[in-house]
Design a protein around this motif. Structure first.
Motif, PDB file in Angstrom:
ATOM      1  N   SER A 211      51.688  58.529  13.309  1.00 52.77           N
ATOM      2  CA  SER A 211      51.863  59.793  14.028  1.00 52.77           C
ATOM      3  C   SER A 211      51.603  59.606  15.522  1.00 52.77           C
ATOM      4  O   SER A 211      52.362  60.092  16.359  1.00 52.77           O
ATOM      5  CB  SER A 211      50.907  60.841  13.446  1.00 52.77           C
ATOM      6  N   TRP A 212      50.506  58.906  15.864  1.00 54.59           N
ATOM      7  CA  TRP A 212      50.194  58.675  17.287  1.00 54.59           C
ATOM      8  C   TRP A 212      51.320  57.901  17.961  1.00 54.59           C
ATOM      9  O   TRP A 212      51.739  58.249  19.066  1.00 54.59           O
ATOM     10  CB  TRP A 212      48.874  57.894  17.428  1.00 54.59           C
ATOM     11  N   ALA A 213      51.812  56.861  17.308  1.00 50.52           N
ATOM     12  CA  ALA A 213      52.866  56.031  17.902  1.00 50.52           C
ATOM     13  C   ALA A 213      54.127  56.847  18.152  1.00 50.52           C
ATOM     14  O   ALA A 213      54.762  56.722  19.204  1.00 50.52           O
ATOM     15  CB  ALA A 213      53.167  54.844  16.989  1.00 50.52           C
ATOM     16  N   GLN A 214      54.495  57.684  17.193  1.00 50.63           N
ATOM     17  CA  GLN A 214      55.692  58.508  17.354  1.00 50.63           C
ATOM     18  C   GLN A 214      55.537  59.506  18.498  1.00 50.63           C
ATOM     19  O   GLN A 214      56.474  59.766  19.243  1.00 50.63           O
ATOM     20  CB  GLN A 214      55.996  59.247  16.057  1.00 50.63           C
ATOM     21  N   ARG A 215      54.331  60.026  18.664  1.00 54.56           N
ATOM     22  CA  ARG A 215      54.107  61.065  19.667  1.00 54.56           C
ATOM     23  C   ARG A 215      53.814  60.508  21.056  1.00 54.56           C
ATOM     24  O   ARG A 215      54.271  61.073  22.056  1.00 54.56           O
ATOM     25  CB  ARG A 215      52.939  61.950  19.235  1.00 54.56           C
ATOM     26  N   ILE A 219      57.300  53.403  23.711  1.00 51.41           N
ATOM     27  CA  ILE A 219      58.176  52.240  23.662  1.00 51.41           C
ATOM     28  C   ILE A 219      59.575  52.719  23.264  1.00 51.41           C
ATOM     29  O   ILE A 219      59.740  53.793  22.679  1.00 51.41           O
ATOM     30  CB  ILE A 219      57.682  51.178  22.664  1.00 51.41           C
ATOM     31  N   LYS A 220      60.574  51.924  23.607  1.00 57.11           N
ATOM     32  CA  LYS A 220      61.956  52.242  23.263  1.00 57.11           C
ATOM     33  C   LYS A 220      62.450  51.296  22.176  1.00 57.11           C
ATOM     34  O   LYS A 220      61.861  50.237  21.932  1.00 57.11           O
ATOM     35  CB  LYS A 220      62.855  52.126  24.497  1.00 57.11           C
ATOM     36  N   GLU A 221      63.531  51.647  21.530  1.00 58.08           N
ATOM     37  CA  GLU A 221      64.096  50.784  20.503  1.00 58.08           C
ATOM     38  C   GLU A 221      64.491  49.446  21.111  1.00 58.08           C
ATOM     39  O   GLU A 221      64.948  49.365  22.249  1.00 58.08           O
ATOM     40  CB  GLU A 221      65.310  51.450  19.862  1.00 58.08           C
ATOM     41  N   TYR A 266      53.923  49.509  11.805  1.00 58.55           N
ATOM     42  CA  TYR A 266      55.099  49.972  11.056  1.00 58.55           C
ATOM     43  C   TYR A 266      56.079  50.717  11.966  1.00 58.55           C
ATOM     44  O   TYR A 266      57.301  50.560  11.849  1.00 58.55           O
ATOM     45  CB  TYR A 266      54.670  50.881   9.902  1.00 58.55           C
ATOM     46  N   TYR A 267      55.546  51.533  12.861  1.00 60.30           N
ATOM     47  CA  TYR A 267      56.416  52.257  13.787  1.00 60.30           C
ATOM     48  C   TYR A 267      57.241  51.268  14.620  1.00 60.30           C
ATOM     49  O   TYR A 267      58.458  51.462  14.813  1.00 60.30           O
ATOM     50  CB  TYR A 267      55.578  53.143  14.697  1.00 60.30           C
ATOM     51  N   ALA A 268      56.607  50.221  15.119  1.00 59.18           N
ATOM     52  CA  ALA A 268      57.328  49.215  15.906  1.00 59.18           C
ATOM     53  C   ALA A 268      58.403  48.530  15.056  1.00 59.18           C
ATOM     54  O   ALA A 268      59.493  48.219  15.538  1.00 59.18           O
ATOM     55  CB  ALA A 268      56.349  48.196  16.463  1.00 59.18           C
ATOM     56  N   HIS A 269      58.079  48.297  13.777  1.00 61.34           N
ATOM     57  CA  HIS A 269      59.055  47.701  12.855  1.00 61.34           C
ATOM     58  C   HIS A 269      60.293  48.590  12.745  1.00 61.34           C
ATOM     59  O   HIS A 269      61.438  48.097  12.774  1.00 61.34           O
ATOM     60  CB  HIS A 269      58.395  47.509  11.488  1.00 61.34           C
ATOM     61  N   GLU A 270      60.082  49.888  12.620  1.00 62.03           N
ATOM     62  CA  GLU A 270      61.216  50.819  12.556  1.00 62.03           C
ATOM     63  C   GLU A 270      62.038  50.824  13.844  1.00 62.03           C
ATOM     64  O   GLU A 270      63.245  51.067  13.813  1.00 62.03           O
ATOM     65  CB  GLU A 270      60.696  52.244  12.322  1.00 62.03           C
ATOM     66  N   ASN A 596      55.735  46.245   6.113  1.00 64.34           N
ATOM     67  CA  ASN A 596      56.859  46.768   5.339  1.00 64.34           C
ATOM     68  C   ASN A 596      56.626  46.511   3.852  1.00 64.34           C
ATOM     69  O   ASN A 596      57.355  45.768   3.199  1.00 64.34           O
ATOM     70  CB  ASN A 596      58.159  46.105   5.813  1.00 64.34           C
ATOM     71  N   THR A 597      55.579  47.160   3.322  1.00 67.53           N
ATOM     72  CA  THR A 597      55.246  47.014   1.903  1.00 67.53           C
ATOM     73  C   THR A 597      55.212  48.394   1.250  1.00 67.53           C
ATOM     74  O   THR A 597      55.058  49.410   1.927  1.00 67.53           O
ATOM     75  CB  THR A 597      53.877  46.339   1.724  1.00 67.53           C
TER      76      THR A 597
END
Length: 641
Positions: A211-215, A219-221, A266-270, A596-597
């Motif tokens: 949640s923190w990473a998304q908000r 960082i950009k894709e 995980y957010y960075a992985h996405e 990614n598990t």
């Protein structure tokens, strides 16, 4: 979408009555995804946050990361009464089926509740409103009645700041400077309460980290950066390697910190990134391992049978006799389960821990070191449950030393400190408190055994004045004690409380409380005494260092950070950052596919479900009006627009 309204040039986020403001800088950079409607100044932002700033053009990439502090249990009954009542009512705070009271603990019904996150934007706004003086001035105590104005600031930043008036150093500021996170200190609530499982707190942390990473993690894709980095090298400022994250967890917050790191990975992985930099600090770690099996049996024998016996069990037995401290998993076991191996997919090598070996207070068991994490306190991980022992012969462990039959752990915190962080030269040391307690305890047990052989003398009058425990023990403990004595003695309560048996028993409890307080001091020292020189002056080495010095020295070859040259030239700093990122920094990255598990995705999916955006009804009409959306209703509106 959540509604955000402009008020006199500042953005105010409205969430269930909680108001959060954002500076004009945020408004100027909010980008094209924001929709403004009408004259009332309504804006729509993702999850109630102003959309992240668009990618700016820089000549060279800039290294500036984030540091996240995860606090431990907020234990004051006055400020967290709900959690205290959970203990009384025997409710497990992690189990929502028991409908536990929340108090100021983390929200178990919504794991990503943003009330449990306090961002740097909010901190700066509170400081501008006057909160900046509350934790740095000598008037800290006299302002207590006014702290309700800045309740979030006290709960989050206040946990880390305001205790060390000797060095005058600001905790978050030191960490921001050291880990290249200027302007980016964030706080996540890690408080849960008694019977909380460290394993579950790791899971809760995963949801909050994502949640923190998304908000907030701007960082950009990877594909976006790859497309523009040749023409705009500064775009790499929005890549993980230029935005490292450092997560700091204390006590119950240590488990949260471990989970937060996973959620960010995980957010960075996405976002398409294969590797990212993460630093983790575990301080005064609560539940580094589970407490079960042989270890739990040893704990029961050590505390229940040898030290406390029936004089505590009888008075506050509800806390212990129902095995509220029994846990199948701690941080170590849960991280192994989630990441599949004992090295946590490399994350364990990016972590440093500091927990004093006499940080073993009864009410925060289990405490200690996390196996195999780089240790800034002990040369070898201290996995013992006890903080001292008394038995014949030499110590059978290299982690302990012997003294008059007593056995104490090495590298302990032996001194007593005043509330302002200065050494209390007149107070007994930890070792002195232990020795005093053990002698007083045996005075009690000797008389207790005499009464067992002569039951008619149980209520014999006290030979000396009975101590007033209201001045020594907290009010809530005194209440439990009074209720337990009433239940045990009935009509003879008053007679019992004037007896010699009660006096000696109470003396033992008060003496144990002094040991307990010294253990709690060791528990909070990595926060309150982090920068205080003299804390380690009794050690066999490092006498002139601070806890912070030990952490820096231990992490110097594993933290993702730069030691700049003495130059103050900005261009030279950019060159040094680039050289680090493309050189040594590559060896200090974490593979994102470790997260990614299935076990981790379970908690990510719950976070995503909670973070789903409910679009405002007007946004669809506006998008249709602008020609960006096909109309899906009846035929009357298919005309010209």
């Amino acid at each position: 979408m959540s509604r955000v309204r402009i008020v006199k040039g500042n953005i105010t986020k409205i969430i269930g009555g909680n108001y959060r403001r954002y500076s004009n800088d945020n408004i100027e950079n909010i980008g094209s995804k924001v929709i403004q409607t009408g004259k009332d100044g309504v804006w729509y932002g993702v999850n109630g946050e102003p959309p992240k700033a668009p990618m700016l053009n820089f000549q060279e990439p800039i290294l500036n990361g984030d540091v996240i502090f995860c606090n431990g249990y907020l234990s004051s009954p006055k400020k967290n009464p709900g959690s205290y009542l959970n203990v009384i009512m025997d409710k497990v705070p992690d189990d929502i089926t028991q409908n536990p009271l929340r108090g100021v603990n983390m929200n178990e019904k919504k794991l990503t509740d943003d009330v449990d996150i306090y961002t740097n934007d909010e901190l700066e706004m509170d400081n501008r409103r006057g909160g900046g003086t509350l934790y740095s001035d000598p008037n800290y105590e006299t302002t207590e009645n006014y702290r309700w104005i800045f309740a979030a600031k006290e709960k989050f930043e206040g946990y880390w700041e305001g205790y060390d008036n000797v060095t005058k150093k600001r905790y978050s500021q030191v960490f921001k400077e050291y880990f290249h996170a200027l302007g980016n200190a964030h706080f996540i609530n890690g408080s849960h309460g008694l019977q909380s499982s460290g394993a579950h707190r790791v899971e809760h942390g995963i949801a909050q980290g994502y949640s923190w990473a998304q908000r907030k993690w701007n960082i950009k894709e990877k594909s976006v950066i790859e497309d523009v980095k040749e023409k705009n090298p500064g775009a790499l400022s929005y890549s993980p390697q230029y935005k490292p994250v450092t997560v700091v967890g204390h006590s119950q917050g240590a488990a949260i910190a471990a989970g937060v790191a996973i959620g960010i990975i995980y957010y960075a992985h996405e976002m398409g990134w294969d590797e990212i930099p993460i630093n983790i600090l575990f301080l005064g770690t609560h539940q580094p391992q589970g407490l079960y099996g042989a270890d739990y049996d040893q704990f029961k024998k050590y505390y229940f049978e040898d030290f406390i016996k029936e004089w505590v069990l009888e008075w506050i037995g509800d806390i212990f006799t129902k095995e509220k401290l029994y846990q199948n998993q701690g941080i170590y076991e849960k991280m192994n389960e989630l990441l599949g191996n004992n090295s946590w997919g490399g994350l364990i090598d990016r972590s440093v821990q500091f927990t004093f070996p006499n940080d073993r207070a009864l009410f925060v068991t289990r405490m200690g070191d996390i196996p195999n994490v780089k240790n800034a306190c002990s040369e070898k991980d201290n996995l013992y449950i006890e903080s001292w022992g008394f038995y014949a012969g030499a110590s059978n462990s290299e982690a302990f030393f012997s003294e008059e039959g007593y056995h104490f752990p090495k590298r302990l915190l032996d001194k007593s400190f005043n509330p302002d962080g200065s050494i209390n030269e007149n107070a007994p040391t930890f070792r002195e408190c232990v020795k005093s307690y053990w002698k007083i305890y045996h005075q009690y047990t000797t008389y207790r055994d005499y009464i067992k052989a002569n039951p008619s003398k149980k209520y014999a009058a006290a030979k000396y004045k009975i101590p007033v425990i209201s001045k020594v023990l907290p009010d809530w403990f005194h209440t439990i004690l009074d209720q337990a004595i009433s239940k045990a003695e009935g009509a003879k309560k008053e007679l019992y409380m004037k007896s010699e048996l009660y006096r000696l028993r109470l003396n033992a409890l008060v003496a144990f409380e002094k040991v307990h307080n010294m253990e709690l001091q060791a528990h909070f020292a990595p926060v309150g005494l982090m920068f205080n020189q003299g804390v380690l002056s009794d050690w066999d080495q490092y006498q002139d260092q601070t806890i912070w010095d030990r952490i820096k020295d231990t992490g110097k070859d594993l933290f993702y950070r730069i030691d700049y040259s003495t130059t103050t030239d900005i261009k030279q700093k950019r060159k040094e950052e680039k050289a680090f990122v493309e050189g040594v920094g590559k060896s200090r990255m974490i593979k994102t596919n470790i997260a990614n598990t299935a076990g981790i995705k379970k908690w990510i999916d719950q976070a995503k479900e909670e973070l789903k955006i409910t679009e405002h009804w007007y946004s669809n009409i506006l998008e249709w009006w602008k020609g960006n959306k096909e109309y899906e209703g009846s035929g009357w509106a298919h005309g010209a627009r």
